[in-house]
Design a protein around this motif. Structure first.
Motif, PDB file in Angstrom:
ATOM      1  N   LEU A 269       4.706   9.310  -1.971  1.00  0.00           N
ATOM      2  CA  LEU A 269       3.363   8.896  -2.357  1.00  0.00           C
ATOM      3  C   LEU A 269       2.780   7.910  -1.351  1.00  0.00           C
ATOM      4  O   LEU A 269       1.588   7.907  -1.092  1.00  0.00           O
ATOM      5  CB  LEU A 269       3.401   8.265  -3.753  1.00  0.00           C
ATOM      6  N   LEU A 270       3.645   7.071  -0.778  1.00  0.00           N
ATOM      7  CA  LEU A 270       3.175   6.088   0.190  1.00  0.00           C
ATOM      8  C   LEU A 270       2.751   6.731   1.500  1.00  0.00           C
ATOM      9  O   LEU A 270       1.881   6.226   2.205  1.00  0.00           O
ATOM     10  CB  LEU A 270       4.279   5.070   0.459  1.00  0.00           C
ATOM     11  N   LEU A 271       3.347   7.862   1.823  1.00  0.00           N
ATOM     12  CA  LEU A 271       3.031   8.529   3.088  1.00  0.00           C
ATOM     13  C   LEU A 271       1.641   9.137   3.088  1.00  0.00           C
ATOM     14  O   LEU A 271       1.046   9.341   4.122  1.00  0.00           O
ATOM     15  CB  LEU A 271       4.076   9.611   3.376  1.00  0.00           C
ATOM     16  N   ALA A 272       1.128   9.440   1.901  1.00  0.00           N
ATOM     17  CA  ALA A 272      -0.186  10.092   1.829  1.00  0.00           C
ATOM     18  C   ALA A 272      -1.057   9.376   0.810  1.00  0.00           C
ATOM     19  O   ALA A 272      -1.215   9.834  -0.318  1.00  0.00           O
ATOM     20  CB  ALA A 272      -0.029  11.569   1.460  1.00  0.00           C
ATOM     21  N   PRO A 273      -1.624   8.207   1.137  1.00  0.00           N
ATOM     22  CA  PRO A 273      -2.454   7.490   0.179  1.00  0.00           C
ATOM     23  C   PRO A 273      -3.671   8.320  -0.198  1.00  0.00           C
ATOM     24  O   PRO A 273      -4.269   9.005   0.645  1.00  0.00           O
ATOM     25  CB  PRO A 273      -2.847   6.224   0.943  1.00  0.00           C
ATOM     26  N   PRO A 274      -4.071   8.292  -1.470  1.00  0.00           N
ATOM     27  CA  PRO A 274      -5.161   9.141  -1.925  1.00  0.00           C
ATOM     28  C   PRO A 274      -6.512   8.602  -1.488  1.00  0.00           C
ATOM     29  O   PRO A 274      -6.680   7.435  -1.181  1.00  0.00           O
ATOM     30  CB  PRO A 274      -5.020   9.066  -3.459  1.00  0.00           C
ATOM     31  N   ALA A 275      -7.467   9.501  -1.487  1.00  0.00           N
ATOM     32  CA  ALA A 275      -8.847   9.092  -1.214  1.00  0.00           C
ATOM     33  C   ALA A 275      -9.392   8.348  -2.421  1.00  0.00           C
ATOM     34  O   ALA A 275      -8.862   8.432  -3.523  1.00  0.00           O
ATOM     35  CB  ALA A 275      -9.697  10.335  -0.924  1.00  0.00           C
ATOM     36  N   ARG A 276     -10.444   7.573  -2.239  1.00  0.00           N
ATOM     37  CA  ARG A 276     -11.067   6.817  -3.319  1.00  0.00           C
ATOM     38  C   ARG A 276     -11.552   7.780  -4.401  1.00  0.00           C
ATOM     39  O   ARG A 276     -12.159   8.801  -4.129  1.00  0.00           O
ATOM     40  CB  ARG A 276     -12.233   6.006  -2.766  1.00  0.00           C
ATOM     41  N   ALA A 277     -11.249   7.436  -5.645  1.00  0.00           N
ATOM     42  CA  ALA A 277     -11.619   8.301  -6.755  1.00  0.00           C
ATOM     43  C   ALA A 277     -12.647   7.605  -7.626  1.00  0.00           C
ATOM     44  O   ALA A 277     -12.737   6.384  -7.678  1.00  0.00           O
ATOM     45  CB  ALA A 277     -10.382   8.640  -7.591  1.00  0.00           C
ATOM     46  N   VAL A 278     -13.440   8.393  -8.325  1.00  0.00           N
ATOM     47  CA  VAL A 278     -14.436   7.842  -9.245  1.00  0.00           C
ATOM     48  C   VAL A 278     -13.719   7.195 -10.422  1.00  0.00           C
ATOM     49  O   VAL A 278     -14.070   6.101 -10.855  1.00  0.00           O
ATOM     50  CB  VAL A 278     -15.390   8.950  -9.736  1.00  0.00           C
ATOM     51  N   THR A 279     -12.715   7.887 -10.947  1.00  0.00           N
ATOM     52  CA  THR A 279     -11.912   7.361 -12.040  1.00  0.00           C
ATOM     53  C   THR A 279     -10.597   6.846 -11.479  1.00  0.00           C
ATOM     54  O   THR A 279      -9.963   7.510 -10.668  1.00  0.00           O
ATOM     55  CB  THR A 279     -11.639   8.450 -13.092  1.00  0.00           C
TER      56      THR A 279
ATOM     57  N   SER B 280      -9.520  -0.080  -6.489  1.00  0.00           N
ATOM     58  CA  SER B 280     -10.372   0.975  -7.037  1.00  0.00           C
ATOM     59  C   SER B 280      -9.565   2.005  -7.819  1.00  0.00           C
ATOM     60  O   SER B 280     -10.129   2.743  -8.633  1.00  0.00           O
ATOM     61  CB  SER B 280     -11.129   1.676  -5.904  1.00  0.00           C
ATOM     62  N   LEU B 281      -8.254   2.046  -7.590  1.00  0.00           N
ATOM     63  CA  LEU B 281      -7.426   3.047  -8.243  1.00  0.00           C
ATOM     64  C   LEU B 281      -6.502   2.480  -9.304  1.00  0.00           C
ATOM     65  O   LEU B 281      -5.911   3.230 -10.074  1.00  0.00           O
ATOM     66  CB  LEU B 281      -6.588   3.787  -7.194  1.00  0.00           C
ATOM     67  N   VAL B 282      -6.373   1.174  -9.324  1.00  0.00           N
ATOM     68  CA  VAL B 282      -5.505   0.535 -10.309  1.00  0.00           C
ATOM     69  C   VAL B 282      -6.232  -0.669 -10.899  1.00  0.00           C
ATOM     70  O   VAL B 282      -6.540  -1.626 -10.174  1.00  0.00           O
ATOM     71  CB  VAL B 282      -4.165   0.090  -9.688  1.00  0.00           C
ATOM     72  N   ASN B 283      -6.494  -0.619 -12.194  1.00  0.00           N
ATOM     73  CA  ASN B 283      -7.125  -1.731 -12.897  1.00  0.00           C
ATOM     74  C   ASN B 283      -6.065  -2.541 -13.633  1.00  0.00           C
ATOM     75  O   ASN B 283      -5.249  -1.976 -14.367  1.00  0.00           O
ATOM     76  CB  ASN B 283      -8.141  -1.218 -13.927  1.00  0.00           C
TER      77      ASN B 283
ATOM     78  N   ALA C 115     -14.280   0.443 -20.509  1.00  0.00           N
ATOM     79  CA  ALA C 115     -14.805  -0.280 -19.354  1.00  0.00           C
ATOM     80  C   ALA C 115     -14.111   0.112 -18.062  1.00  0.00           C
ATOM     81  O   ALA C 115     -14.735   0.095 -16.986  1.00  0.00           O
ATOM     82  CB  ALA C 115     -14.660  -1.785 -19.590  1.00  0.00           C
ATOM     83  N   TYR C 116     -12.847   0.508 -18.151  1.00  0.00           N
ATOM     84  CA  TYR C 116     -12.059   0.827 -16.957  1.00  0.00           C
ATOM     85  C   TYR C 116     -11.290   2.131 -17.184  1.00  0.00           C
ATOM     86  O   TYR C 116     -10.058   2.134 -17.330  1.00  0.00           O
ATOM     87  CB  TYR C 116     -11.105  -0.327 -16.641  1.00  0.00           C
TER      88      TYR C 116
END
Length: 633
Positions: free
Chosen positions: A21-31, A64-67, A129-130
């Motif tokens: 998972l660390l090798l391929a960080p995800p793009a910014r997501a809406v949710t 943006s991906l972890v609240n 809210a999140y």
């Protein structure tokens, strides 16, 4: 909270669990991927560590991906830092944040955190809210075992109330929570089963936690770095990080487990069968059950040894070893297997000298309430009690006096063949029950139950039956006699033989493949030293007859040897009593030794004699020369 001591253990876990998972960080997501909802009730003597844990979370902070969302209730009189506020505030934790009044999203006033409605309000607000693909609810506070969690003032949230709150949350969200965790003491099987319909996974400690609780900086750093982690990966990582943070440094033993909610109904179904037989087995086997309990790892009461939560796997393990009932042992083994399937990760560090005397060496992930004398009227109302009857067992296991009602049951090996061949081919069981009831006859081989015929027992009527086995060997028979659903007699016979002839056949040849007649062939059992033998026929063939299990049993090491003219060949193999024969061929180099050549022998002897005479002559000549030199002037 203490700084997390992350060593080689976590390096390995990161490599195995998070590297892809660390090798391929995800793009910014809406949710977001994860919303971690921390229901932090520090309105008590845990205020200091509540602040420390908040600061650990802030070392990482939301992305943006972890609240990381916290509802934080503080106390009066324990810690006056960060404004010494004492109400309840909500935070979206950011990196570097401190729990000040101004950093809060808003203040919700003085909240009774033990009120289930407060929990419902927080979780539904946080999810709205999140929003995220995954929700992790962290119940942060004191834990009271099966009785509940979240202690606010003089009240606490009972397990039943917690179940009601999560049911409302599930309805509001239209889905289950991914993970419910207790950063609190003693998250028992009773709690998990009460919450089972409303969460996919549980993370908790079956024993007390140190006050510092979870290592939030270490745990959340990995989630933020790899937000695509699945719930199983998140839970597994947390168990490893938690144990590593105390390894070698804590005065206490620690354990944390990840449990599958979906595996709990089949586990409880299996456990129910075990409990049913436990209930039937007391008071006759009361001594054995009490001994098994005494040997089982138990956890804290008031922070010290002697609590009422016991490791369930370890108890089943001890019952299987010491009950004397193969039926009870088999059901205990089934329970062990079901627990192993339900517990997906189990981190353990057993302090060899824990300050409170409580170990974790036998912690398998799930504990259960097992008091000396139960008396809480709320316990029978729990989902676990109603599904298994464990509460009824707790009420009965110390009561009554073991009073056997002998059936005179006996078991012996018999030859039923007509005409008789002299071999035992069945086991005859006889009994005369003193009252109407049920006879259960178990044919066993080691711990395995091969057959279990059941007979309706009629008072004073002799019963007899023959048991056959699937193969030759030594077997056991246990006769269980039940009256009114209670075990009233237990008789066991062991070492009963079922016999069969078994042949070892083969040929003995020389290196050129020629048959070796007259070779002596022996078969020896290394364990017993018994030997059987034969002589090869004109075609080099041999046949050795044995009887199983008299000569060998499964797993014995056998040595087959052949000799002829002073030359020997042998082979060793592990015996199997399955079937009726085995073929083994041996190859010898049976060429006779070269005959002695008398002429050459005589020549060699003569040459040796001449050499000796020549040596003597040379020595004599040297002595004469020396004497001559001494005479010269």
């Amino acid at each position: 909270m203490r700084a997390a001591a992350i060593g080689a253990v976590l390096v390995l876990v990161v490599g195995a669990l998070l590297a892809p998972l660390l090798l391929a960080p995800p793009a910014r997501a809406v949710t977001a991927e994860w919303t971690i909802m921390v229901y932090m009730d520090a309105d008590n003597n845990l205020e200091d560590v509540g602040i420390a844990d908040f600061l650990e979370m802030a070392r990482v902070g939301s992305t943006s991906l972890v609240n990381i969302v916290v509802q934080f209730d503080r106390a009066i009189g324990y810690n006056n830092s960060y404004g010494d506020w004492t109400t309840t505030k909500r935070y979206l934790v950011q990196q570097g944040m401190t729990p000040t009044i101004n950093a809060a999203l808003f203040d919700v006033g003085e909240v009774d955190m033990a009120n289930p409605a407060s929990l419902v309000n927080f979780v539904t607000w946080a999810a709205s809210a999140y929003p995220a693909r995954h929700y992790f609810l962290d119940l942060w506070d004191h834990g009271l075992g099966w009785q509940g969690v979240i202690v606010d003032g003089s009240s606490y949230m009972t397990t039943a109330q917690l179940g009601s709150a999560l049911a409302s949350i599930r309805t509001a969200l239209g889905r289950s929570l991914d993970i419910v965790g207790n950063d609190a003491c003693r998250m028992t099987l009773e709690i998990m089963y009460e919450l089972q319909p409303y969460a996919d996974y549980f993370v908790g400690s079956e024993k007390d936690e140190p006050a510092e609780g979870w290592p939030y900086d270490t745990f959340l750093s990995a989630v933020v770095a790899a937000p695509l982690m699945t719930p199983i990966q998140v839970g597994t990582w947390l168990t490893a990080a938690y144990v590593a943070s105390y390894l070698g440094t804590s005065p206490y033993s620690v354990t944390l487990s990840l449990v599958s909610s979906a595996a709990l109904p089949p586990l409880l179904s299996t456990f129910s069968g075990f409990v049913s037989e436990l209930n039937a087995s007391v008071p006759l086997l009361q001594t054995q059950v009490l001994a098994a309990r005494q040997s089982t790892e138990r956890y804290e009461r008031g922070g010290v040894a002697g609590g009422d939560e016991f490791d369930l796997y370890n108890f089943a393990e001890n019952v299987a070893l010491d009950s004397g009932s193969p039926r009870l042992a088999a059901l205990a083994g089934d329970t062990e297997a079901a627990i192993a399937s339900a517990v997906l990760a189990n981190g353990v560090w057993d302090n060899p000298n824990p300050i409170n005397g409580v170990h974790a060496r036998n912690a398998h992930g799930l504990s259960i309430w097992f008091p000396d004398t139960p008396g809480d009227p709320a316990y029978p109302l729990l989902a676990l009690s109603q599904a298994t009857g464990w509460d009824a067992f707790l009420a009965a296991y110390r009561t009554g006096t073991p009073t056997p009602r002998p059936t005179g049951a006996q078991a012996r090996s018999v030859d039923t063949s007509v005409p008789s061949d002299g071999l035992f081919d069945a086991i005859r069981v006889t009994a005369t029950p003193p009252d109407n009831g049920t006879l259960l006859v178990l044919l066993t081989e080691g711990p395995a139950i091969l057959s279990a015929p059941q007979l309706l027992a009629v008072k004073d009527q002799p019963e007899a039956l023959n048991l056959s086995a699937p193969h030759a060997g030594f077997f056991g028979v246990t006769v269980l006699y039940y009256v009114g659903g209670k075990l009233s007699d237990l008789v066991t016979a062991t070492g009963l033989p079922i016999q069969a002839r078994y042949w070892f056949n083969g040929t003995v040849t020389d290196a050129q493949g020629r048959a070796v007649p007259g070779a002596t062939v022996t078969l020896q059992n290394r364990r017993t030293g018994l030997v059987r033998g034969s002589v090869t026929d004109a075609g080099g063939g041999y046949s050795i007859e044995t009887v199983v299990p008299d000569f060998f049993v499964d797993g014995d090491a056998l040595v087959l040897a052949a000799s002829s003219g002073g030359r020997v060949a042998s082979a060793e193999f592990v015996a199997s009593a399955r079937g009726t024969s085995q073929t083994a061929n041996l190859v010898l180099d049976t060429r006779p030794p070269e005959p002695l050549n008398v002429a050459l022998l005589g020549l060699a002897a003569g040459g040796t004699t001449a050499a000796i005479l020549l040596a003597v002559l040379v020595l004599w000549q040297r002595q004469q020369i020396l004497r001559l030199r001494r005479r010269l002037p």
